[in-house]
Scaffold this motif. Structure first.
Motif, PDB file in Angstrom:
ATOM      1  N   THR A 187       0.805  -1.218   0.000  1.00  0.00           N
ATOM      2  CA  THR A 187       0.000   0.000   0.000  1.00  0.00           C
ATOM      3  C   THR A 187       0.836   1.265   0.000  1.00  0.00           C
ATOM      4  OG1 THR A 187      -1.831  -1.103   1.069  1.00  0.00           O
ATOM      5  CG2 THR A 187      -1.782   1.274   1.238  1.00  0.00           C
ATOM      6  N   ALA A 188       1.711   1.418   0.925  1.00  0.00           N
ATOM      7  CA  ALA A 188       2.482   2.660   1.029  1.00  0.00           C
ATOM      8  C   ALA A 188       3.866   2.355   1.574  1.00  0.00           C
ATOM      9  CB  ALA A 188       1.771   3.646   1.958  1.00  0.00           C
ATOM     10  N   GLN A 189       4.862   2.773   0.826  1.00  0.00           N
ATOM     11  CA  GLN A 189       6.248   2.581   1.257  1.00  0.00           C
ATOM     12  C   GLN A 189       6.688   3.881   1.932  1.00  0.00           C
ATOM     13  OE1 GLN A 189       6.905  -0.520   0.681  1.00  0.00           O
ATOM     14  NE2 GLN A 189       5.290  -0.764  -0.806  1.00  0.00           N
ATOM     15  N   ILE A 190       6.738   3.888   3.257  1.00  0.00           N
ATOM     16  CA  ILE A 190       6.968   5.121   3.990  1.00  0.00           C
ATOM     17  C   ILE A 190       8.332   5.194   4.685  1.00  0.00           C
ATOM     18  CG2 ILE A 190       6.087   6.602   5.848  1.00  0.00           C
ATOM     19  CD1 ILE A 190       3.292   5.400   5.184  1.00  0.00           C
ATOM     20  N   PRO A 191       8.806   4.128   5.325  1.00  0.00           N
ATOM     21  CA  PRO A 191      10.023   4.257   6.138  1.00  0.00           C
ATOM     22  C   PRO A 191      11.254   4.648   5.319  1.00  0.00           C
ATOM     23  CG  PRO A 191       8.898   2.186   6.594  1.00  0.00           C
ATOM     24  CD  PRO A 191       8.243   2.785   5.395  1.00  0.00           C
ATOM     25  N   LEU A 192      12.146   5.358   5.969  1.00  0.00           N
ATOM     26  CA  LEU A 192      13.431   5.665   5.350  1.00  0.00           C
ATOM     27  C   LEU A 192      14.334   4.450   5.460  1.00  0.00           C
ATOM     28  CD1 LEU A 192      14.162   9.214   6.798  1.00  0.00           C
ATOM     29  CD2 LEU A 192      13.565   8.652   4.443  1.00  0.00           C
ATOM     30  N   PRO A 193      15.051   4.114   4.397  1.00  0.00           N
ATOM     31  CA  PRO A 193      16.049   3.062   4.512  1.00  0.00           C
ATOM     32  C   PRO A 193      17.139   3.493   5.498  1.00  0.00           C
ATOM     33  CG  PRO A 193      15.600   3.576   2.217  1.00  0.00           C
ATOM     34  CD  PRO A 193      14.944   4.635   3.044  1.00  0.00           C
ATOM     35  N   VAL A 194      17.821   2.527   6.073  1.00  0.00           N
ATOM     36  CA  VAL A 194      18.936   2.799   6.972  1.00  0.00           C
ATOM     37  C   VAL A 194      20.214   2.392   6.240  1.00  0.00           C
ATOM     38  CG1 VAL A 194      20.005   2.257   9.188  1.00  0.00           C
ATOM     39  CG2 VAL A 194      17.503   2.426   9.009  1.00  0.00           C
ATOM     40  N   ILE A 195      21.165   3.319   6.179  1.00  0.00           N
ATOM     41  CA  ILE A 195      22.394   3.088   5.421  1.00  0.00           C
ATOM     42  C   ILE A 195      23.577   3.102   6.374  1.00  0.00           C
ATOM     43  CG2 ILE A 195      23.840   3.936   3.538  1.00  0.00           C
ATOM     44  CD1 ILE A 195      21.218   5.523   2.658  1.00  0.00           C
ATOM     45  N   LYS A 196      24.413   2.079   6.288  1.00  0.00           N
ATOM     46  CA  LYS A 196      25.623   1.990   7.107  1.00  0.00           C
ATOM     47  C   LYS A 196      26.699   1.339   6.259  1.00  0.00           C
ATOM     48  CE  LYS A 196      28.051   1.698  10.999  1.00  0.00           C
ATOM     49  NZ  LYS A 196      29.121   2.609  11.132  1.00  0.00           N
ATOM     50  N   ASP A 197      27.761   2.103   5.983  1.00  0.00           N
ATOM     51  CA  ASP A 197      28.859   1.619   5.139  1.00  0.00           C
ATOM     52  C   ASP A 197      28.311   1.145   3.792  1.00  0.00           C
ATOM     53  OD1 ASP A 197      30.687   2.225   7.190  1.00  0.00           O
ATOM     54  OD2 ASP A 197      30.317   0.289   8.143  1.00  0.00           O
ATOM     55  N   ASP A 198      28.473  -0.151   3.460  1.00  0.00           N
ATOM     56  CA  ASP A 198      28.003  -0.655   2.166  1.00  0.00           C
ATOM     57  C   ASP A 198      26.693  -1.431   2.288  1.00  0.00           C
ATOM     58  OD1 ASP A 198      28.936  -2.897   3.477  1.00  0.00           O
ATOM     59  OD2 ASP A 198      30.097  -3.662   1.780  1.00  0.00           O
TER      60      ASP A 198
ATOM     61  N   VAL B 134      22.439  -1.480   3.162  1.00  0.00           N
ATOM     62  CA  VAL B 134      21.185  -0.720   3.178  1.00  0.00           C
ATOM     63  C   VAL B 134      20.105  -1.648   3.731  1.00  0.00           C
ATOM     64  CG1 VAL B 134      19.471   0.535   1.823  1.00  0.00           C
ATOM     65  CG2 VAL B 134      21.888   0.620   1.157  1.00  0.00           C
ATOM     66  N   TRP B 135      19.452  -1.203   4.805  1.00  0.00           N
ATOM     67  CA  TRP B 135      18.354  -1.975   5.391  1.00  0.00           C
ATOM     68  C   TRP B 135      17.061  -1.270   5.049  1.00  0.00           C
ATOM     69  CZ3 TRP B 135      14.808  -0.987   9.492  1.00  0.00           C
ATOM     70  CH2 TRP B 135      14.107  -2.118   9.921  1.00  0.00           C
ATOM     71  N   VAL B 136      16.087  -2.041   4.580  1.00  0.00           N
ATOM     72  CA  VAL B 136      14.798  -1.481   4.204  1.00  0.00           C
ATOM     73  C   VAL B 136      13.694  -2.307   4.864  1.00  0.00           C
ATOM     74  CG1 VAL B 136      14.678  -2.842   2.060  1.00  0.00           C
ATOM     75  CG2 VAL B 136      13.352  -0.725   2.264  1.00  0.00           C
ATOM     76  N   SER B 137      12.648  -1.631   5.290  1.00  0.00           N
ATOM     77  CA  SER B 137      11.518  -2.298   5.922  1.00  0.00           C
ATOM     78  C   SER B 137      10.238  -1.619   5.464  1.00  0.00           C
ATOM     79  CB  SER B 137      11.648  -2.193   7.445  1.00  0.00           C
ATOM     80  OG  SER B 137      10.533  -2.768   8.076  1.00  0.00           O
ATOM     81  N   THR B 138       9.221  -2.426   5.180  1.00  0.00           N
ATOM     82  CA  THR B 138       7.931  -1.869   4.784  1.00  0.00           C
ATOM     83  C   THR B 138       6.807  -2.638   5.474  1.00  0.00           C
ATOM     84  OG1 THR B 138       7.653  -3.321   2.868  1.00  0.00           O
ATOM     85  CG2 THR B 138       8.804  -1.229   2.498  1.00  0.00           C
ATOM     86  N   ALA B 139       5.631  -2.043   5.497  1.00  0.00           N
ATOM     87  CA  ALA B 139       4.453  -2.659   6.099  1.00  0.00           C
ATOM     88  C   ALA B 139       3.563  -3.230   4.998  1.00  0.00           C
ATOM     89  CB  ALA B 139       3.698  -1.629   6.936  1.00  0.00           C
ATOM     90  N   TYR B 140       2.288  -3.428   5.309  1.00  0.00           N
ATOM     91  CA  TYR B 140       1.304  -3.920   4.348  1.00  0.00           C
ATOM     92  C   TYR B 140       1.799  -5.184   3.648  1.00  0.00           C
ATOM     93  CZ  TYR B 140      -0.833   0.611   5.119  1.00  0.00           C
ATOM     94  OH  TYR B 140      -1.406   1.713   5.692  1.00  0.00           O
ATOM     95  N   ARG B 141       2.067  -6.195   4.439  1.00  0.00           N
ATOM     96  CA  ARG B 141       2.542  -7.498   3.965  1.00  0.00           C
ATOM     97  C   ARG B 141       3.933  -7.432   3.357  1.00  0.00           C
ATOM     98  NH1 ARG B 141      -2.701  -7.907   1.344  1.00  0.00           N
ATOM     99  NH2 ARG B 141      -4.154  -8.427   2.983  1.00  0.00           N
ATOM    100  N   GLY B 142       4.671  -6.414   3.715  1.00  0.00           N
ATOM    101  CA  GLY B 142       6.045  -6.299   3.246  1.00  0.00           C
ATOM    102  C   GLY B 142       6.964  -7.121   4.121  1.00  0.00           C
ATOM    103  N   GLY B 143       7.967  -6.497   4.600  1.00  0.00           N
ATOM    104  CA  GLY B 143       8.939  -7.179   5.440  1.00  0.00           C
ATOM    105  C   GLY B 143      10.166  -6.316   5.523  1.00  0.00           C
ATOM    106  N   SER B 144      11.303  -6.956   5.667  1.00  0.00           N
ATOM    107  CA  SER B 144      12.547  -6.194   5.700  1.00  0.00           C
ATOM    108  C   SER B 144      13.624  -6.962   4.974  1.00  0.00           C
ATOM    109  CB  SER B 144      12.965  -5.900   7.144  1.00  0.00           C
ATOM    110  OG  SER B 144      13.186  -7.106   7.847  1.00  0.00           O
ATOM    111  N   ALA B 145      14.643  -6.230   4.566  1.00  0.00           N
ATOM    112  CA  ALA B 145      15.776  -6.845   3.871  1.00  0.00           C
ATOM    113  C   ALA B 145      17.026  -6.027   4.162  1.00  0.00           C
ATOM    114  CB  ALA B 145      15.522  -6.893   2.364  1.00  0.00           C
ATOM    115  N   LEU B 146      18.125  -6.706   4.293  1.00  0.00           N
ATOM    116  CA  LEU B 146      19.430  -6.069   4.451  1.00  0.00           C
ATOM    117  C   LEU B 146      20.229  -6.356   3.185  1.00  0.00           C
ATOM    118  CD1 LEU B 146      21.505  -4.535   6.162  1.00  0.00           C
ATOM    119  CD2 LEU B 146      22.228  -6.762   7.078  1.00  0.00           C
ATOM    120  N   LEU B 147      20.566  -5.300   2.468  1.00  0.00           N
ATOM    121  CA  LEU B 147      21.306  -5.427   1.226  1.00  0.00           C
ATOM    122  C   LEU B 147      22.758  -5.042   1.440  1.00  0.00           C
ATOM    123  CD1 LEU B 147      18.804  -3.524  -1.107  1.00  0.00           C
ATOM    124  CD2 LEU B 147      18.745  -5.939  -0.442  1.00  0.00           C
TER     125      LEU B 147
END
Length: 195
Positions: free
Chosen positions: A161-172, A174-187
């Motif tokens: 539905t809506a991608q709102i959170p800011l990704p978190v960046i540390k060195d190389d 990027v962590w991203v998390s979303t709602a509405y049946r999303g989840g999270s991932a560390l790239l």
């Protein structure tokens, strides 16, 4: 610059006793109004800015909650995300408003809208803006100097539905998390080539 007409506002003297200068700002998802009122001289100036017209020029579609990102000011550029296929991310000159570059992404921001704000990072000596877009647009990195699409992640963490959170960046990473049946991932971003 702000412009306005002087009006007879003597009926407001009980609200704004002389001398008083009031700056009023009202902002919604897609429009912002500003006014300068002097209790002795009346309305000095007023201005309304609409994001709707600006985004329409780039083929963007006003999402359910309007455009709620915060544009990023970086040096002499302002970075924003109209979200269309022909102008997913755009850099404007902050002094002239002229377009510096744009990133075209087939499908644009994608279903669900991107409400997150762009972030700047330098990974592997490459300056980039990282932007969380809509569900099918995913998370992208574009070159800060040219707008060239460097990478795109559209897998597991994209909610519907809506991608709102800011990704978190540390060195190389990027962590991203979303709602509405999303989840999270560390790239982990591993540079290949010179850009």
């Amino acid at each position: 610059s702000l412009t306005g007409k002087k009006r007879d506002n003597s009926s407001l003297s009980h609200v704004f006793p002389p001398p008083m200068l009031v700056l009023g700002i009202e902002s919604s998802c897609d429009e912002t109004g500003v006014a300068l009122y002097d209790s002795e001289r009346g309305l000095l100036a007023h201005r309304l800015h609409s994001q709707v017209a600006m985004h329409r020029d780039y083929g963007g579609v006003v999402q359910t909650w309007g455009y709620t990102e915060s544009p990023l000011v970086d040096g002499d550029k302002v970075i924003g995300t109209p979200g269309s296929a022909k102008a997913t991310v755009v850099a404007w000159n902050k002094d002239t408003g002229k377009e510096v570059w744009r990133t075209e992404l087939p499908g644009g921001a994608g279903r669900g809208g991107g409400y997150s704000s762009p972030l700047k990072a330098t990974i592997g000596d490459v300056p980039m803006y990282i932007v969380l877009l809509g569900q099918s647009g995913g998370l992208i990195g574009v070159h800060a100097d040219t707008g060239k699409l460097l990478w795109q992640y559209k897998a597991a963490a994209m909610g519907g539905t809506a991608q709102i959170p800011l990704p978190v960046i540390k060195d190389d990473r990027v962590w991203v998390s979303t709602a509405y049946r999303g989840g999270s991932a560390l790239l982990q971003l591993i540079p290949e080539g010179k850009d």
